[in-house]
Design an enzyme around this catalytic site. Structure first.
Site, PDB file in Angstrom:
ATOM      1  N   GLY A 140    -109.010 -34.869  32.907  1.00 36.33           N
ATOM      2  CA  GLY A 140    -108.215 -35.252  31.752  1.00 36.33           C
ATOM      3  C   GLY A 140    -108.766 -34.833  30.405  1.00 36.33           C
ATOM      4  O   GLY A 140    -108.466 -35.465  29.391  1.00 36.33           O
ATOM      5  N   SER A 141    -109.539 -33.736  30.357  1.00 30.01           N
ATOM      6  CA  SER A 141    -110.075 -33.353  29.049  1.00 30.01           C
ATOM      7  C   SER A 141    -108.956 -32.925  28.094  1.00 30.01           C
ATOM      8  O   SER A 141    -109.021 -33.212  26.886  1.00 30.01           O
ATOM      9  CB  SER A 141    -111.133 -32.254  29.186  1.00 30.01           C
ATOM     10  OG  SER A 141    -110.580 -31.018  29.575  1.00 30.01           O
TER      11      SER A 141
ATOM     12  N   ARG B 226     -90.471 -34.712  48.551  1.00 27.49           N
ATOM     13  CA  ARG B 226     -90.732 -34.502  47.130  1.00 27.49           C
ATOM     14  C   ARG B 226     -89.738 -35.260  46.235  1.00 27.49           C
ATOM     15  O   ARG B 226     -90.138 -35.853  45.224  1.00 27.49           O
ATOM     16  CB  ARG B 226     -90.715 -33.003  46.810  1.00 27.49           C
ATOM     17  CG  ARG B 226     -91.794 -32.596  45.840  1.00 27.49           C
ATOM     18  CD  ARG B 226     -91.813 -31.113  45.650  1.00 27.49           C
ATOM     19  NE  ARG B 226     -92.782 -30.439  46.470  1.00 27.49           N
ATOM     20  CZ  ARG B 226     -94.053 -30.259  46.132  1.00 27.49           C
ATOM     21  NH1 ARG B 226     -94.516 -30.730  44.998  1.00 27.49           N
ATOM     22  NH2 ARG B 226     -94.872 -29.615  46.930  1.00 27.49           N
TER      23      ARG B 226
ATOM     24  N   LEU C 205     -93.345 -29.663  40.259  1.00 29.21           N
ATOM     25  CA  LEU C 205     -92.173 -30.518  40.004  1.00 29.21           C
ATOM     26  C   LEU C 205     -90.900 -29.689  40.195  1.00 29.21           C
ATOM     27  O   LEU C 205     -90.806 -28.566  39.706  1.00 29.21           O
ATOM     28  CB  LEU C 205     -92.235 -31.078  38.583  1.00 29.21           C
ATOM     29  CG  LEU C 205     -93.412 -32.021  38.323  1.00 29.21           C
ATOM     30  CD1 LEU C 205     -93.559 -32.315  36.832  1.00 29.21           C
ATOM     31  CD2 LEU C 205     -93.256 -33.321  39.112  1.00 29.21           C
TER      32      LEU C 205
ATOM     33  N   ASN D 213     -96.224 -27.939  29.384  1.00 30.35           N
ATOM     34  CA  ASN D 213     -97.322 -27.748  30.330  1.00 30.35           C
ATOM     35  C   ASN D 213     -98.359 -26.825  29.697  1.00 30.35           C
ATOM     36  O   ASN D 213     -98.002 -25.954  28.902  1.00 30.35           O
ATOM     37  CB  ASN D 213     -96.802 -27.090  31.615  1.00 30.35           C
ATOM     38  CG  ASN D 213     -97.905 -26.862  32.638  1.00 30.35           C
ATOM     39  OD1 ASN D 213     -98.748 -27.741  32.869  1.00 30.35           O
ATOM     40  ND2 ASN D 213     -97.907 -25.693  33.270  1.00 30.35           N
TER      41      ASN D 213
ATOM     42  N   HIS E  61    -101.185 -24.048  30.919  1.00 33.12           N
ATOM     43  CA  HIS E  61    -101.563 -23.247  32.088  1.00 33.12           C
ATOM     44  C   HIS E  61    -102.713 -22.322  31.692  1.00 33.12           C
ATOM     45  O   HIS E  61    -102.655 -21.684  30.636  1.00 33.12           O
ATOM     46  CB  HIS E  61    -100.359 -22.425  32.561  1.00 33.12           C
ATOM     47  CG  HIS E  61    -100.667 -21.630  33.794  1.00 33.12           C
ATOM     48  ND1 HIS E  61    -100.790 -22.218  35.039  1.00 33.12           N
ATOM     49  CD2 HIS E  61    -100.918 -20.312  33.972  1.00 33.12           C
ATOM     50  CE1 HIS E  61    -101.085 -21.286  35.924  1.00 33.12           C
ATOM     51  NE2 HIS E  61    -101.170 -20.124  35.312  1.00 33.12           N
TER      52      HIS E  61
HETATM   53  C1  GAR Z   1    -106.920 -27.166  32.752  1.00 28.70           C
HETATM   54  O1  GAR Z   1    -107.662 -25.975  32.727  1.00 28.70           O
HETATM   55  C2  GAR Z   1    -105.440 -26.851  32.866  1.00 28.70           C
HETATM   56  O2  GAR Z   1    -105.053 -25.698  32.161  1.00 28.70           O
HETATM   57  C3  GAR Z   1    -105.295 -26.633  34.349  1.00 28.70           C
HETATM   58  O3  GAR Z   1    -106.097 -27.628  34.923  1.00 28.70           O
HETATM   59  C4  GAR Z   1    -107.185 -27.939  34.044  1.00 28.70           C
HETATM   60  C5  GAR Z   1    -107.219 -29.435  33.826  1.00 28.70           C
HETATM   61  O4  GAR Z   1    -108.367 -29.826  33.119  1.00 28.70           O
HETATM   62  N1  GAR Z   1    -103.934 -26.731  34.759  1.00 28.70           N
HETATM   63  C6  GAR Z   1    -103.424 -26.055  35.772  1.00 28.70           C
HETATM   64  O5  GAR Z   1    -104.058 -25.267  36.451  1.00 28.70           O
HETATM   65  C7  GAR Z   1    -101.951 -26.321  36.025  1.00 28.70           C
HETATM   66  N2  GAR Z   1    -101.445 -25.433  37.007  1.00 28.70           N
HETATM   67  P1  GAR Z   1    -108.421 -31.250  32.408  1.00 28.70           P
HETATM   68  O6  GAR Z   1    -108.067 -32.302  33.466  1.00 28.70           O
HETATM   69  O7  GAR Z   1    -109.855 -31.379  32.001  1.00 28.70           O
HETATM   70  O8  GAR Z   1    -107.483 -31.268  31.257  1.00 28.70           O
END
Ligand code: GAR
Length: 196
Positions: free
Chosen positions: A12-13, A65, A93, A107, A109
């Protein structure tokens, strides 16, 4: 004031940087942090910030789903969200959930979309011999990692980078990009921005 629900699966950063950005004259406030994983480290960080949290475990819905997505919608509804931010939410989703939120769901990515949709983006960029990588914030549509791009940030790929080294460099940019895009988006500005 817009109300923002943030969906996470892990540390969750990105969620933390979004929550911490929503103060003062920011046109939005966090109303919920929801995870599909009760063990997600981000849940404790949200609680520590006084944000309501919820867990909708996807595992009991294996193979169904639509039922999982109905449970997600039901968990979000009482919180009156105007905007959903996916922030490391690692479940795909489908249209049933996405369509009612289209234009109100973002989102992040970890690639320069349209390159490298899906998983393992950093390893794929290194493998391809790219000399830059980055991250993208986009509106969510029923197509995976598609939808109008609202912002991108670029970083160099250095000789000998491991996927982990590159991921750390990109994540730093994610933390700058996502709050910057959300602030504009919540104010009604969908003009794409570029950082880096
Ligand atoms: C982040 O790098 C985000 O871009 C990626 O997961 C990580 C979550 O880090 N998301 C994906 O790959 C979505 N397909 P976080 O929990 O520290 O925010």
């Amino acid at each position: 004031m817009k109300r923002v629900a943030i969906l996470i699966s892990g540390g969750g950063s990105n969620m933390v940087t979004l929550v911490d950005s929503m103060t003062g004259d920011h046109p939005a406030r966090p109303c919920l942090v929801l995870s599909n994983n009760a063990e997600a480290g981000g849940l404790a960080k949200a609680r520590a910030r006084g944000i309501p949290t919820a867990v909708v475990d996807h595992r009991p819905y294996k193979g169904d789903r639509p039922a999982f997505e109905n449970a997600l919608a039901a968990a979000i509804a009482p919180h009156g969200a105007d905007i959903i931010c996916l922030a490391g939410f690692m479940r795909v989703l489908t249209a049933g959930f996405v369509t009612p939120w289209q234009g109100q769901m973002l989102n992040i990515h970890p690639s320069l979309l349209p390159k490298y949709r899906g998983l393992n983006t950093h390893a794929r960029a290194i493998e391809a011999g790219d000399n830059e990588a980055g991250c993208t914030v986009h509106e969510v549509t029923a197509e995976l990692d598609d939808g109008p791009i609202l912002g991108q940030a670029r970083v160099p790929i250095h000789e000998g980078d491991s996927p982990e080294q590159l991921a750390a460099r990109v994540l730093k940019q994610e933390h700058a990009l996502y709050p910057a895009v959300l602030k504009r988006f919540a104010a009604g500005d969908r003009t794409p921005i570029t950082l880096g």
